[in-house]
Design a protein around this motif. Sequence first.
Motif, PDB file in Angstrom:
ATOM      1  N   GLU A 111     -18.093 -14.017 -37.959  1.00  0.00           N
ATOM      2  CA  GLU A 111     -19.358 -13.923 -38.692  1.00  0.00           C
ATOM      3  C   GLU A 111     -20.352 -15.009 -38.302  1.00  0.00           C
ATOM      4  OE1 GLU A 111     -16.217 -15.579 -41.585  1.00  0.00           O
ATOM      5  OE2 GLU A 111     -16.377 -13.798 -40.339  1.00  0.00           O
ATOM      6  N   HIS A 112     -19.853 -16.097 -37.686  1.00  0.00           N
ATOM      7  CA  HIS A 112     -20.747 -17.175 -37.254  1.00  0.00           C
ATOM      8  C   HIS A 112     -21.305 -16.960 -35.851  1.00  0.00           C
ATOM      9  CE1 HIS A 112     -18.293 -19.678 -40.272  1.00  0.00           C
ATOM     10  NE2 HIS A 112     -19.373 -19.218 -40.853  1.00  0.00           N
ATOM     11  N   VAL A 113     -20.575 -16.280 -34.979  1.00  0.00           N
ATOM     12  CA  VAL A 113     -21.029 -16.123 -33.588  1.00  0.00           C
ATOM     13  C   VAL A 113     -21.515 -14.721 -33.240  1.00  0.00           C
ATOM     14  CG1 VAL A 113     -19.643 -18.027 -32.685  1.00  0.00           C
ATOM     15  CG2 VAL A 113     -18.689 -15.721 -32.715  1.00  0.00           C
ATOM     16  N   LYS A 114     -21.085 -13.720 -33.978  1.00  0.00           N
ATOM     17  CA  LYS A 114     -21.441 -12.337 -33.644  1.00  0.00           C
ATOM     18  C   LYS A 114     -22.957 -12.100 -33.583  1.00  0.00           C
ATOM     19  CE  LYS A 114     -20.581  -7.607 -35.198  1.00  0.00           C
ATOM     20  NZ  LYS A 114     -19.877  -6.793 -36.213  1.00  0.00           N
ATOM     21  N   PRO A 115     -23.747 -12.580 -34.550  1.00  0.00           N
ATOM     22  CA  PRO A 115     -25.198 -12.347 -34.466  1.00  0.00           C
ATOM     23  C   PRO A 115     -25.825 -12.964 -33.206  1.00  0.00           C
ATOM     24  CG  PRO A 115     -24.604 -13.036 -36.681  1.00  0.00           C
ATOM     25  CD  PRO A 115     -23.384 -13.218 -35.830  1.00  0.00           C
ATOM     26  N   ALA A 116     -25.391 -14.154 -32.825  1.00  0.00           N
ATOM     27  CA  ALA A 116     -25.945 -14.804 -31.630  1.00  0.00           C
ATOM     28  C   ALA A 116     -25.532 -14.059 -30.358  1.00  0.00           C
ATOM     29  CB  ALA A 116     -25.494 -16.259 -31.563  1.00  0.00           C
ATOM     30  N   ILE A 117     -24.310 -13.528 -30.319  1.00  0.00           N
ATOM     31  CA  ILE A 117     -23.852 -12.755 -29.155  1.00  0.00           C
ATOM     32  C   ILE A 117     -24.648 -11.457 -29.054  1.00  0.00           C
ATOM     33  CG2 ILE A 117     -21.914 -11.480 -28.171  1.00  0.00           C
ATOM     34  CD1 ILE A 117     -20.072 -13.645 -29.493  1.00  0.00           C
ATOM     35  N   LEU A 118     -24.844 -10.786 -30.179  1.00  0.00           N
ATOM     36  CA  LEU A 118     -25.667  -9.561 -30.179  1.00  0.00           C
ATOM     37  C   LEU A 118     -27.066  -9.871 -29.655  1.00  0.00           C
ATOM     38  CD1 LEU A 118     -24.561  -8.039 -33.588  1.00  0.00           C
ATOM     39  CD2 LEU A 118     -24.305  -6.936 -31.352  1.00  0.00           C
ATOM     40  N   GLY A 119     -27.637 -10.999 -30.084  1.00  0.00           N
ATOM     41  CA  GLY A 119     -28.967 -11.401 -29.617  1.00  0.00           C
ATOM     42  C   GLY A 119     -28.985 -11.674 -28.126  1.00  0.00           C
ATOM     43  N   ALA A 120     -27.952 -12.334 -27.612  1.00  0.00           N
ATOM     44  CA  ALA A 120     -27.886 -12.643 -26.183  1.00  0.00           C
ATOM     45  C   ALA A 120     -27.783 -11.366 -25.351  1.00  0.00           C
ATOM     46  CB  ALA A 120     -26.696 -13.559 -25.898  1.00  0.00           C
ATOM     47  N   ILE A 121     -26.976 -10.413 -25.811  1.00  0.00           N
ATOM     48  CA  ILE A 121     -26.841  -9.145 -25.077  1.00  0.00           C
ATOM     49  C   ILE A 121     -28.158  -8.373 -25.108  1.00  0.00           C
ATOM     50  CG2 ILE A 121     -25.665  -6.905 -25.050  1.00  0.00           C
ATOM     51  CD1 ILE A 121     -23.148  -8.406 -26.122  1.00  0.00           C
ATOM     52  N   MET A 122     -28.790  -8.331 -26.266  1.00  0.00           N
ATOM     53  CA  MET A 122     -30.060  -7.616 -26.389  1.00  0.00           C
ATOM     54  C   MET A 122     -31.138  -8.248 -25.500  1.00  0.00           C
ATOM     55  SD  MET A 122     -32.106  -6.538 -29.841  1.00  0.00           S
ATOM     56  CE  MET A 122     -30.610  -5.846 -30.487  1.00  0.00           C
ATOM     57  N   GLU A 123     -31.241  -9.579 -25.532  1.00  0.00           N
ATOM     58  CA  GLU A 123     -32.218 -10.272 -24.679  1.00  0.00           C
ATOM     59  C   GLU A 123     -31.976  -9.962 -23.208  1.00  0.00           C
ATOM     60  OE1 GLU A 123     -32.114 -14.484 -25.336  1.00  0.00           O
ATOM     61  OE2 GLU A 123     -32.656 -14.288 -27.449  1.00  0.00           O
ATOM     62  N   HIS A 124     -30.715  -9.946 -22.821  1.00  0.00           N
ATOM     63  CA  HIS A 124     -30.408  -9.677 -21.419  1.00  0.00           C
ATOM     64  C   HIS A 124     -30.891  -8.294 -21.001  1.00  0.00           C
ATOM     65  CE1 HIS A 124     -28.494  -9.433 -17.565  1.00  0.00           C
ATOM     66  NE2 HIS A 124     -28.097  -8.231 -17.924  1.00  0.00           N
TER      67      HIS A 124
END
Length: 188
Positions: free
Chosen positions: A72-85
């Motif tokens: 729950e702490h890292v999933k939102p940031a990973i989703l953001g990184a994939i989307m940005e890419h």
Amino acid sequence: MFIQTENTPNPATLKFLPGQTVLETGTADFPSAETAGTSPLASRIFAVNGVAGVFFGNDFVTVTKADAVEWEHVKPAILGAIMEHFQSGQPAIADGSDAGAGGHAEHDGEDADIVNQIKELLDTRVRPAVAQDGGDITFHGFDRGVVYLHMQGACAGCPSSTLTLKMGIENLLRHYIPEVLEVRPVAV
């Protein structure tokens, strides 16, 4: 862009489905941030604190977190990184890099026919099923009846990987290829 996530048998690994092609062919394994230099996507994901590994398949990205980190702490940031890419238009792996090969090791010699049978069974029966769980298994070697396989993505470090190897893959290979006596994992 909507990115779906799926749990894998490995509780430390999540499968992210961006809804578009990640790799045209093969797979790519980035077991640490130091190995991600050829991949703009893996580099972005490793920039998220707590990411321990990244793996690409045709239409998915699996991410392994460090033990001390909660999803729950890292999933939102990973989703953001994939989307940005994917919005950046960059490739998952830089042109000219062979990081997307993800294939079997070569094997020549007297056991070539047996090895070809092993690779065929892995490609048709094992790898498609393992990809559903966000991982891959590739042939690494064959010596005196022992098949050595390399586990990647969600399969690497999965609590059920030993069961998958012994009860699933070993039984399958032994059934079709009498020369196979045992299957063992290797770390590359």
